[in-house]
Every structure is written in C-alpha cells, then in structure tokens.
Enzyme design. Structure first.
Site, PDB file in Angstrom:
ATOM      1  N   ARG A 211       3.001   1.287 -25.672  1.00  0.00           N
ATOM      2  CA  ARG A 211       2.473  -0.189 -26.105  1.00  0.00           C
ATOM      3  C   ARG A 211       3.592  -1.064 -25.849  1.00  0.00           C
ATOM      4  NH1 ARG A 211      -1.815  -0.012 -29.795  1.00  0.00           N
ATOM      5  NH2 ARG A 211      -2.428   2.180 -30.547  1.00  0.00           N
ATOM      6  N   ARG A 219      11.177   1.463 -36.820  1.00  0.00           N
ATOM      7  CA  ARG A 219      10.086   2.419 -36.977  1.00  0.00           C
ATOM      8  C   ARG A 219       9.116   2.079 -35.685  1.00  0.00           C
ATOM      9  NH1 ARG A 219       6.456   0.254 -42.131  1.00  0.00           N
ATOM     10  NH2 ARG A 219       5.992  -1.594 -41.329  1.00  0.00           N
ATOM     11  N   HIS A 220       9.512   1.312 -34.633  1.00  0.00           N
ATOM     12  CA  HIS A 220       8.468   1.112 -33.596  1.00  0.00           C
ATOM     13  C   HIS A 220       9.102   1.681 -32.225  1.00  0.00           C
ATOM     14  CE1 HIS A 220       6.653  -1.810 -36.381  1.00  0.00           C
ATOM     15  NE2 HIS A 220       5.451  -1.423 -35.627  1.00  0.00           N
ATOM     16  N   GLU A 356       2.938   3.402 -42.596  1.00  0.00           N
ATOM     17  CA  GLU A 356       1.631   4.087 -41.970  1.00  0.00           C
ATOM     18  C   GLU A 356       2.053   5.079 -41.183  1.00  0.00           C
ATOM     19  OE1 GLU A 356      -1.722   2.722 -38.816  1.00  0.00           O
ATOM     20  OE2 GLU A 356      -0.871   1.229 -40.386  1.00  0.00           O
ATOM     21  N   SER A 359      -4.126   6.255 -38.476  1.00  0.00           N
ATOM     22  CA  SER A 359      -5.142   5.144 -38.474  1.00  0.00           C
ATOM     23  C   SER A 359      -6.483   6.103 -37.874  1.00  0.00           C
ATOM     24  CB  SER A 359      -4.729   3.784 -37.655  1.00  0.00           C
ATOM     25  OG  SER A 359      -5.958   2.994 -37.621  1.00  0.00           O
ATOM     26  N   ARG A 407       6.730   9.119 -36.365  1.00  0.00           N
ATOM     27  CA  ARG A 407       6.831   8.702 -37.824  1.00  0.00           C
ATOM     28  C   ARG A 407       6.453   9.700 -38.664  1.00  0.00           C
ATOM     29  NH1 ARG A 407       3.962   2.869 -38.751  1.00  0.00           N
ATOM     30  NH2 ARG A 407       5.227   1.662 -37.194  1.00  0.00           N
TER      31      ARG A 407
END
Length: 433
Positions: A211, A219-220, A356, A359, A407
C-alpha cells in the site's frame, strides 16, 4: 555441525560440543566464565585458570562478545549456574570473531532505539525478546493454517503483480512490466473471489500486500502480511464465525506452545486467549457508544468513519475483541454486498481494543449490481474485465475477510510499534535492510 548439542539439551555427565555466540564473559580472577548462547538458551563454560592449559584459557576468554565459538567438554551439575549446569572445556574454537565495537547490545543491558535495532536486525534478533517475537509469529502462522484446514479451506497463492488495483485509487506502487504499466497488489481480494467461485469453494492465503500510503504511524506499514479467507455459499455471519475461530486458535496455540517465549516477553502471567463469542455491535450502536464515552471533541454522526480516538474509546468500553457490523453502504467498497434496504452493507470489521484487525463482508455476486458498484465509486468496469466476466458463469454467494498479520502479533504481544513484528519492515523511510 556434526555432533553438536543444543545448550538446552546438555545434561550432567554428558560429553558435548556446544556452539553459539559469546553472550558474556565474567572474569573473577582465578576463575572465569564464558556464557555461550544458542537458539535454545544459554550455558556457562567454566575456566579455572591455574588448572587449565594457558592457550585454552586465552582462546576462550579472549573471544569478543558475539563471536561465534565452539566448545567441547564435559557437563557438570552446578546449582549456582544460570541453568544449573556448566561445561568444563577440553577445547575451544573461535569460528568467527566479532568486532569489539557493536552497534547495539544483544544482552539487553543497554537499550537501543528501534531505528538502530532495525538497521542491525541480525544483532537485534540475538536478544531473547526479539527471538521470542518471531518464534511466536511462526507459531501463529502454523496455528492459523491449521484452523483454516479445519474449516475446509484450501491454501492458495495469488499474483502480487497486477494490471489494476483492487479498489482503484492512488494507493498503489507502479512498476514497469515488460513495457506495460503494472502495480504491486494492495490485496488478493478480487483473485480470491474468483477462486471461491471455482469448485474449491473455501480458500485462504497468507501473503504480502503493498500500500503506497504516505503514513508514518506505529501501526501502519507499506508492505504487510495479509491473512485472507474467502468462502463460497457463506454469508457475512459465516465469515465472522471463521474469523473468530482463526484468531482464537492463534492465541490458544501460543498459550500452549510458547510459554518460554512469553516468559521472555514478561507476558506469561497475563496472556489469555480472548473470550468468545466476540460481541457484534452494529455501526449505529458503535457510534452511539463512542459518543456516550465523552472522549471525542465532536460527536460522531451517521456516515462518519471511526477516528483512532473513537476506536480506542470503544475498545476500552468493550474490553475485548469485537465486531462492528452493518456499516453504511456508502462507506464500504464496491464488492461488498448491501442488505436488502440498500442503506446498510454486509461489511464488518473485527476490532482489538487497540485497533482494527480485520475487514470483511459478504461479496456482491450479482453481476449487474457489481457493475453499478464500480460506477458509483468512479471505477471503469472495463479495466476489471478479467474479474467481472467470471460473474457471467455462475458465481455463488460468497463472503470473506482480510486480517493484518502484523497487527495481530502487535496486539497479541502488546508491542508499541508494528515494526517490531516484522523482520525487515518497509515504510516511507525504510527500504534497507
């Protein structure tokens, strides 16, 4: 190495050859100790200077920290030693000498910044805590695969070089592919749907995603590992059931098989698998509960995405893993199926109190509705013909989800930064090592 014994397997009375790294040398005058470390633990090697060959003593005690050595000798019981045994050496070989100036201290006595640790990952993973994280990560992956197989899912691998992005947009890394423009895939979403439409029905994949988001948060990542599931003849509730079972299986496997690693991370006393079933809150309930906490400066209204501080407030309120269901249709991607009223989608997120993790949702399997979804989100259906044409050949109802592996590890082990859960992380600032 022939006849090598791991330090954890050395028993009193054994004649052994142990090999590893010089963790520490303690010189007490007439007697000195070399602490040798390998992947299984540490063992004490005793040097009685006046009673041993001078060259043997010089070789052993002259080795710099983190040098690779091999020691042959007899194992004796010694209650005062860290592991209750010690080796009296007959020979010592320095296989690879380490520089005396180390960029960080693998013994952990001197802390190092995360950036220094990541720049020197080989040394960093010699720390007991670093090794423990990745042994736990490996156990999580093993348990996840086993849980998927118990759910009758077949492991697949989908392309990471693609002609167009899963959801369009600019969050793609472009590459040149034999003169054509191509991209690194941001999700296996479309491909796993196509395979779920085959006779395999239930499939899963564990693989990298990319990405091109210009974020810089704890957290990314720009390259991450996604754990994906897709199941034919599944609806969103079935998918949530599988999701819950996979996450719980990962925790249970770590609790059962990784006690030594949890002890290294000081987590053995508090580590417990999450309670089931996970609460399932509707999006409407979620924003009402967030607003009721009073933690946000402005109240959330219908259609808002949940801000980080809102997720945290709700997570503290719920106190464990939970799902958020029935999101507004306009928020979710084109491939998520709507409920009959058209206002709500079957999309769901699975949350840890901190963030999160998942998804997912039921997918739109009706071609005409799918094309409408493309157009509503400003995407050209023709660019996705490889995908849409398969919906003319009998696509069953199906549902699935994607779980961020890093995560999952980060929240499971209460790590402060997601980069600690990746061997060689990739973010805006880091392309090497």
């Amino acid at each position: 190495m022939e006849n090598r014994t791991y330090t954890a397997d050395a028993e009193p009375g054994d004649e052994v050859t142990v090999a590893g790294w010089v963790h520490e040398i303690r010189d007490l005058g007439g007697i000195a100790f070399l602490i040798l470390r390998d992947t299984s633990g540490r063992i004490q090697v005793k040097f009685e200077k006046d009673e041993m060959d001078e060259e043997l003593v010089e070789t052993g005690l002259g080795a710099s920290r983190e040098s690779v050595v091999s020691v042959t000798g007899s194992v004796e019981e010694e209650p005062r030693a860290p592991t209750g045994v010690e080796v009296t050496p007959e020979s010592v070989e320095v296989i690879s000498e380490a520089d005396t100036e180390l960029p960080l201290d693998p013994s952990g006595k001197v802390d190092a910044e995360l950036s220094t640790r990541l720049d020197n990952r080989t040394l960093d993973l010699r720390r007991e805590e670093g090794q423990a994280i990745f042994e736990i990560r490996a156990e999580v992956m093993r348990a996840v695969r086993e849980a998927f197989r118990e759910a009758d899912a077949t492991e697949i691998n989908t392309p990471k070089i693609v002609a167009t992005g899963t959801e369009g947009g600019t969050e793609l890394f472009p590459i040149t592919y034999f003169g054509q423009e191509a991209f690194m895939n941001q999700s296996p979403q479309l491909f796993k749907q196509l395979v779920a439409g085959s006779n395999l029905e239930r499939v899963f994949e564990i693989g990298p995603i990319f990405r091109a988001e210009e974020h810089n948060t704890p957290r990314h990542l720009n390259e991450a590992t996604s754990i994906d599931f897709e199941g034919a003849f599944c609806d969103h509730t079935d998918a949530m059931d599988v999701c819950e079972s996979v996450v719980v299986a990962a925790y249970e496997a770590v609790a059962k098989n990784c006690q030594r690693q949890l002890e290294a991370l000081d987590l053995e006393a508090e580590f417990e698998p999450p309670e089931t079933p996970f609460p399932r809150l509707s999006y409407e309930e979620a924003i009402e509960r967030i607003n009721a906490t009073g933690e946000l400066d402005e109240q959330l209204v219908w259609g808002d995405d949940l801000p980080t501080e809102g997720e945290k407030a709700l997570g503290d309120d719920v106190g464990g893993h939970y799902f958020i269901t029935d999101w507004p249709a306009e928020i979710k991607p084109f491939y998520i199926m709507d409920h009959d009223d058209g206002e709500l989608s079957t999309g769901f997120d699975m949350m840890h109190p901190r963030m999160e993790l998942v998804s997912g949702g039921q997918r739109e399997h009706r071609r005409d509705h799918l094309i409408e979804g493309f157009e509503q989100q400003g995407l050209d259906p023709e660019a996705f013909e490889y995908y849409t044409k398969m919906f003319d050949y009998g696509m069953p109802p199906h549902a699935g989800w994607g779980l961020g592996a890093e995560r999952l590890i980060m929240t499971m082990l209460d790590l402060s930064n997601i980069r600690e859960a990746v061997l060689f992380p990739r973010d805006r600032q880091r392309l090497s090592p």
